[in-house]
Design a protein around this motif. Structure first.
Motif, mmCIF file in Angstrom:
data_model
loop_
_atom_site.group_PDB
_atom_site.id
_atom_site.type_symbol
_atom_site.label_atom_id
_atom_site.label_comp_id
_atom_site.label_asym_id
_atom_site.label_seq_id
_atom_site.Cartn_x
_atom_site.Cartn_y
_atom_site.Cartn_z
ATOM 1 N N CYS A 205 7.343 14.896 -2.026
ATOM 2 C CA CYS A 205 6.322 14.890 -0.954
ATOM 3 C C CYS A 205 4.957 14.345 -1.513
ATOM 4 O O CYS A 205 4.543 13.443 -0.883
ATOM 5 N N LYS A 206 4.917 14.716 -2.881
ATOM 6 C CA LYS A 206 3.634 14.243 -3.429
ATOM 7 C C LYS A 206 3.729 12.490 -3.568
ATOM 8 O O LYS A 206 2.502 11.948 -4.039
ATOM 9 N N GLN A 207 4.803 12.093 -3.908
ATOM 10 C CA GLN A 207 5.030 10.620 -3.850
ATOM 11 C C GLN A 207 5.060 9.862 -2.696
ATOM 12 O O GLN A 207 5.188 8.713 -2.646
ATOM 13 N N LEU A 208 5.231 10.377 -1.348
ATOM 14 C CA LEU A 208 5.219 9.812 -0.288
ATOM 15 C C LEU A 208 3.769 9.839 0.367
ATOM 16 O O LEU A 208 3.414 10.840 0.865
ATOM 17 N N ASN A 209 3.263 8.610 0.578
ATOM 18 C CA ASN A 209 2.096 8.610 1.384
ATOM 19 C C ASN A 209 2.241 9.110 2.822
ATOM 20 O O ASN A 209 1.441 9.726 3.464
#
Length: 295
Positions: A205-209
Motif C-alpha cells: 500500500c505504501k508503494q502505491l500512490n
C-alpha cells in the motif's frame, strides 16, 4: 466488568454507534451485540478500562469495520497502560481489514498469502510481473517453516502490482514491533502468518500512490486520541466522515515534522542495518498472552 456491561448496554453507547455508522437503531443494536460478544471471548478484555472499550468500538465504527467477521478484519487484545495504571482494549487491524478498506475507498482488490518450505514459488519481474505460487497442502505450515509472504493489488484500471517479503524481512518488522511496544504483541504470538501478510500488504500500500487513503488509515490506526476528541458530524455519513479525517491526516502529515525521536530513529536504523547485513535475528518468546481474532 460491571462497568463495561453497563456501558455496552447503555442507550448512549448504542446511539453513538448509530451516529458514527449512520445505522438504523436495529443495526446499531446488532453491532453492539457483536462487539460485546467479541469482548467476552477474552476474559482479560473485561479487565480493561470502560473508556478504552468505548474507544475501541468507536474506532471500529469510524473505520467502517465490523466486530464479528468471517474475514478476520481485526484483532482485539489487552495492553497495560502505565500512565493510567490500567489495562486498555487495543484494536489491531488485520490485512483483511486493509483489503476491505482498499476496496471500499479505492476500488482496489488486495490478496495476500504466505509461502512455506516445500512449496513452489517463482517471481519474474519485467515489463510484466509474473508470480507463481504452487501450494502444497501437505507442507508443514508452522511459523518456523515460513519462507516469504506476498501481496497482490489489482487496481481499478486493471493494473496489477506485487510485493514480496522474505522471512528475514518479516522478522525485522516483528523486531521493530517489539521495540515499539516493549514486548511482542499477542497478534504476533498467536497469528504469525496473518501478521506476516499484514506486513507485506502495508508495504504494498505504501508503494502505491493510488492507495494514499489506505496509507493514511494505516497511520490513523495508531492514533489513540483521535476517536476521543473528534466531534461527530451527524449530517455526514460514516464514509464521508472517514474521508474527511483521511484528508485532514494527509494534509497534517505533509506539513508537520516527523513525530519520531532521535532514540526511536536510531533503533529503527539499527534494525534495518541488521537486515541489510544479513545478521540472524534471535526469536523472542515472551510469556503467552490471550488474543481474540474476530471471526
Amino acid at each position: 466488568m460491571n462497568d463495561i456491561q453497563a456501558l455496552l448496554q447503555s442507550d448512549k453507547f448504542k446511539l453513538s454507534i448509530q451516529q458514527r455508522q449512520a445505522l438504523s437503531p436495529e443495526d446499531a443494536a446488532k453491532f453492539v451485540s457483536m462487539f460485546e460478544s467479541a469482548v467476552r471471548k477474552n476474559q482479560k478484555l473485561l479487565t480493561c478500562s470502560p473508556k478504552s472499550i468505548e474507544l475501541a468500538a468507536h474506532k471500529l465504527a469510524d473505520l467502517g469495520l465490523t466486530p464479528v467477521d468471517t474475514f478476520n478484519q481485526i484483532y482485539l487484545y489487552h495492553r497495560w497502560n502505565d500512565t493510567v495504571k490500567s489495562n486498555e482494549c487495543v484494536i489491531d487491524v488485520g490485512w483483511r481489514g486493509y483489503a476491505t478498506l482498499a476496496y471500499k475507498l479505492c476500488g482496489t482488490s488486495i490478496e495476500s498469502d504466505v509461502v512455506f518450505e516445500d512449496e513452489g514459488f517463482q517471481c519474474e519481474k519485467g515489463t510484466t510481473t509474473i508470480l507463481s505460487h504452487r501450494v502444497n497442502i501437505f507442507a508443514d505450515r508452522s511459523e518456523g517453516k515460513v519462507v516469504a509472504a506476498y501481496a497482490k493489488a489489482t487496481l481499478p484500471s486493471g493494473m496489477v502490482k506485487y510485493e514480496i517479503m522474505t522471512k528475514l524481512q518479516i522478522e525485522v518488522i516483528k523486531k521493530i514491533s517489539i521495540e515499539k511496544n516493549k514486548k511482542l504483541t499477542p497478534a504476533w504470538v498467536n497469528f504469525y502468518t496473518e501478521m506476516a501478510r499484514k506486513s507485506v500488504v502495508k508495504r504494498l500500500c505504501k508503494q502505491l500512490n493510488e492507495l494514499e487513503k489506505i496509507n493514511s488509515i494505516i497511520e490513523l490506526e495508531n492514533e489513540e486520541d483521535y476517536f476521543e476528541s473528534e466531534p461527530i458530524d451527524t449530517s455526514k455519513t460514516a464514509a464521508q466522515r472517514l474521508t474527511d479525517r483521511i484528508k485532514s491526516n494527509i494534509q497534517s502529515k505533509s506539513s508537520a515534522a516527523p513525530a519520531i525521536s532521535h532514540e526511536e530513529r536510531a533503533t529503527l536504523d539499527a534494525s534495518w542495518r541488521e537486515f541489510e547485513e544479513g545478521e540472524e535475528l534471535l526469536p523472542v518468546r515472551p510469556e503467552h498472552e490471550d488474543c481474540v481474532v474476530v471471526l
